[in-house]
Design an enzyme around this catalytic site. Sequence first.
Site, PDB file in Angstrom:
ATOM      1  N   MET A   2      23.084  10.639   4.288  1.00  0.00           N
ATOM      2  CA  MET A   2      22.971  11.882   5.058  1.00  0.00           C
ATOM      3  C   MET A   2      23.149  11.606   6.554  1.00  0.00           C
ATOM      4  O   MET A   2      23.714  12.427   7.277  1.00  0.00           O
ATOM      5  CB  MET A   2      21.624  12.548   4.782  1.00  0.00           C
ATOM      6  CG  MET A   2      21.538  13.991   5.247  1.00  0.00           C
ATOM      7  SD  MET A   2      22.758  15.074   4.452  1.00  0.00           S
ATOM      8  CE  MET A   2      21.808  15.740   3.089  1.00  0.00           C
ATOM      9  N   GLU A  43       0.821  -1.213   0.000  1.00  0.00           N
ATOM     10  CA  GLU A  43       0.000   0.000   0.000  1.00  0.00           C
ATOM     11  C   GLU A  43       0.858   1.269   0.000  1.00  0.00           C
ATOM     12  O   GLU A  43       0.476   2.282  -0.566  1.00  0.00           O
ATOM     13  CB  GLU A  43      -0.942   0.019   1.206  1.00  0.00           C
ATOM     14  CG  GLU A  43      -2.116  -0.945   1.098  1.00  0.00           C
ATOM     15  CD  GLU A  43      -1.812  -2.324   1.673  1.00  0.00           C
ATOM     16  OE1 GLU A  43      -0.633  -2.610   1.990  1.00  0.00           O
ATOM     17  OE2 GLU A  43      -2.758  -3.118   1.802  1.00  0.00           O
ATOM     18  N   LYS A  88     -17.871  -1.546   5.022  1.00  0.00           N
ATOM     19  CA  LYS A  88     -18.235  -2.553   4.014  1.00  0.00           C
ATOM     20  C   LYS A  88     -19.742  -2.575   3.752  1.00  0.00           C
ATOM     21  O   LYS A  88     -20.174  -2.645   2.602  1.00  0.00           O
ATOM     22  CB  LYS A  88     -17.764  -3.933   4.474  1.00  0.00           C
ATOM     23  CG  LYS A  88     -17.890  -4.974   3.382  1.00  0.00           C
ATOM     24  CD  LYS A  88     -17.196  -6.268   3.749  1.00  0.00           C
ATOM     25  CE  LYS A  88     -17.214  -7.231   2.562  1.00  0.00           C
ATOM     26  NZ  LYS A  88     -16.549  -8.490   2.878  1.00  0.00           N
ATOM     27  N   PHE A 112     -12.098  -7.810  13.186  1.00  0.00           N
ATOM     28  CA  PHE A 112     -10.976  -8.227  12.344  1.00  0.00           C
ATOM     29  C   PHE A 112     -10.635  -7.117  11.352  1.00  0.00           C
ATOM     30  O   PHE A 112     -11.502  -6.618  10.657  1.00  0.00           O
ATOM     31  CB  PHE A 112     -11.338  -9.519  11.604  1.00  0.00           C
ATOM     32  CG  PHE A 112     -10.264  -9.972  10.654  1.00  0.00           C
ATOM     33  CD1 PHE A 112      -9.023 -10.378  11.122  1.00  0.00           C
ATOM     34  CD2 PHE A 112     -10.488  -9.978   9.280  1.00  0.00           C
ATOM     35  CE1 PHE A 112      -8.025 -10.781  10.251  1.00  0.00           C
ATOM     36  CE2 PHE A 112      -9.496 -10.380   8.404  1.00  0.00           C
ATOM     37  CZ  PHE A 112      -8.259 -10.783   8.893  1.00  0.00           C
ATOM     38  N   GLN A 113      -9.381  -6.754  11.303  1.00  0.00           N
ATOM     39  CA  GLN A 113      -8.873  -5.695  10.425  1.00  0.00           C
ATOM     40  C   GLN A 113      -9.576  -4.363  10.636  1.00  0.00           C
ATOM     41  O   GLN A 113      -9.836  -3.625   9.692  1.00  0.00           O
ATOM     42  CB  GLN A 113      -8.934  -6.128   8.950  1.00  0.00           C
ATOM     43  CG  GLN A 113      -7.960  -7.275   8.657  1.00  0.00           C
ATOM     44  CD  GLN A 113      -7.697  -7.508   7.182  1.00  0.00           C
ATOM     45  OE1 GLN A 113      -8.554  -7.275   6.344  1.00  0.00           O
ATOM     46  NE2 GLN A 113      -6.499  -7.969   6.853  1.00  0.00           N
TER      47      GLN A 113
END
Lengths: 575, 173
Positions: free
Chosen positions: A486, A65, A177, A127-128
């Site tokens: 750096m 993602e 959902k 869940f999630q």
Amino acid sequence: MSTKLENKELETVEEPKELSGSSMLIEALAKEGVEVIFGYPGGAILPTYDEIYKTGIHHVLARHEQGAIHAAEGYARVSGKPGVCVVTSGPGATNVITGIADAMIDSLPLVVITGQVATTVIGTDAFQEADIIGITMPITKHNYQVRSVDEFPRILKEAFHIATTGRPGPVLIDLPKDVSLATGLFDYTKEVNLPGYQPTTIPNRLQVRKVVEAVMAAKKPVILAGAGVLHGKATDELLAYVEETKIPVVNTLLGLGSFPGDHELFLGMAGMHGTYTANMAIHESDLLINIGARFDDRLTGNLDHFAPNARVVHIDIDPAEIGKIIETEIPVVGDAKHAVQMLLDEQSESGDTKAWVEKLQGLKEEYPLWYQEDGETIKPQHLIEIIHEVTNGEAIVTTDVGQHQMWSAQFYRFNKPNRWVTSGGLGTMGFGFPAAIGAQFAEPKSPVVAVIGDAGFQMTAQELSLLQELHLPVKIVIVNNASLGMVRQWQQLFHGERYSNSLFPIQPNFVKLADAYDIKGMKVEKVSELKGALEEMIAHPGPVLLDVRVAKEENVYPMISPGKGQHQMEGVKPQ
Amino acid sequence: MKRTITALVNNTSGVLNRITGLFARRHYNIESITVGVTENPSVSRMTFVVAVDSMQNVEQVIKQLNKQVDVLKVKDITDESIVARELALVKIVASPQQRGEVAALVNPFRATIIDVGRESMTIQITGDHPKVEAFIDLLRPYGIKEIARTGITAFNRSTKKPVTDPYRLTLIN
């Protein structure tokens, strides 16, 4: 690929129709002219992906993602259009946090759709499930959770409006959902009605006249042009104004390309690793005209020494930026295009600045950016110069953060807008490569070169998959110094050369890695091979990964050390 | 310095979180905050008292609040003619013999005794901050068992006094 539809025509002929939440989303994307979305599916966003399958909207499947969101950022930066990113709930959503924060601080327009668990189980640690609204509140311009399908069309319309108007920024829509499955009336014709969001684009003429007077009175004026000039599409106006008034220009890091890099009145980038001339111009100026820059601390150095003698004009579309860091004498709220056009209308000359311009041009000649050649060892600055040469300065260059970023900013001269895609404010490693993928979508015909450090590349290298799959001719140049460059430089300068966890004694074989993804890979270690390899890279029609082994202990100079003022640059000349 | 700022905001869930989060991450210290719905049910009014170092900081607070899409209007009303009230509930130790004495205190402050127990009393007081402070101070000798206080809620008086403060905040546009 494109499902671009003309907004206005549709609005007059289309009747509202009954649609599911997920088809509303696809419909709205079409109406907004969205050509491509970047994303990654998962449980909670499945109904939307089912709709994508059915309607055939162009979706780019990143391999993480984070890759999707940085690609959306790169697309937004180059195209000027909103980047759209669709991910699932929970880990899908949290994986885009870095990109959202990056887009927020660099003012990039994004519309991010995150799936969410059903409204019936929100708040039960399902869940999630993650509280993405709470998490992203500080790093979005605005965010929404859709509670009912009936409000979804309005939210979609508002989201695109907020992301792209005023100071651009990321807007997140959290889509449960069950809402994406529920059906409701899709009416996209209603006007956006947001009384609390009314950005001022046209500046106050009295304020603009004050700027005109200040310019007439100034002996040592300087314009600081930031990314606001690019976002406001004001580059032509700025060039015209500078040619009329002969006021020299310096850029911020993100403002590079807003003014031609080889113009005689251009002094270079200001700030920590800017040019000596640009920093001294600000330091000695009696009038500093900031157009669309936010006085980042990497630009200003120690505020006690910043532009000590200057009257400050600040032109910005975001009133909250004015006076945030630097006390401003003449504030002008408005977009850069209108503001500079108004200045042009009012003014065709400035005070007597001849001596000032001559002095700065003298400094420019005396203190150019420099590096020392070292036999066959490739100096990274030289590498960037040759990339500029072989691409005729026409490439879109993307970078992460760090040494390679600063060398690119210093040694690739940007003459045109929207050719420079870099993570400025957040300083995100892993940004540049996926951003290059998005940039290539925005400009399919332009050469796109991702100049990436060896460390940052390894943070999002999985997106190599996309190059082959989508036939994207992105050229990856790894500025390989086997370290976090750096970090290593700062450890050398400020931590007694204690290189704590910044060196990579063993590097992967990047050429073999490219090979694993069926991409042409090359490695260069000698100066004599460099130009030939870069020419071969550019000439190759497909993607190329070029692993360039550069001098390991090269530092970025000149430099303003932490706590020092702009006039206290070190390393302005070779030792 | 302390400044009293009011904000009209959309009455949506999460809006308080948006505002307080903004204060917290920018290191502005909120002394008190009150929220309640206005005459328009879709709009809430928030009243904050914030502690800031300078007028520049106040300006920044207001600008940051204004940036929020859900914020409709922000005003610094500190220097204006305002009506400001807060409420406190004070539970004190009071024996039956002391009840009359306490009632005598309550009257001039226009406070109310709202609960009486065997050995304690609860008094409600409303008013501006100094009045509430003064009243609590008077009750202290009896022994305070519990105090619950709201922050202030405020808006402009109907008749406005002319503003003479030259340093008063003016925001352009």
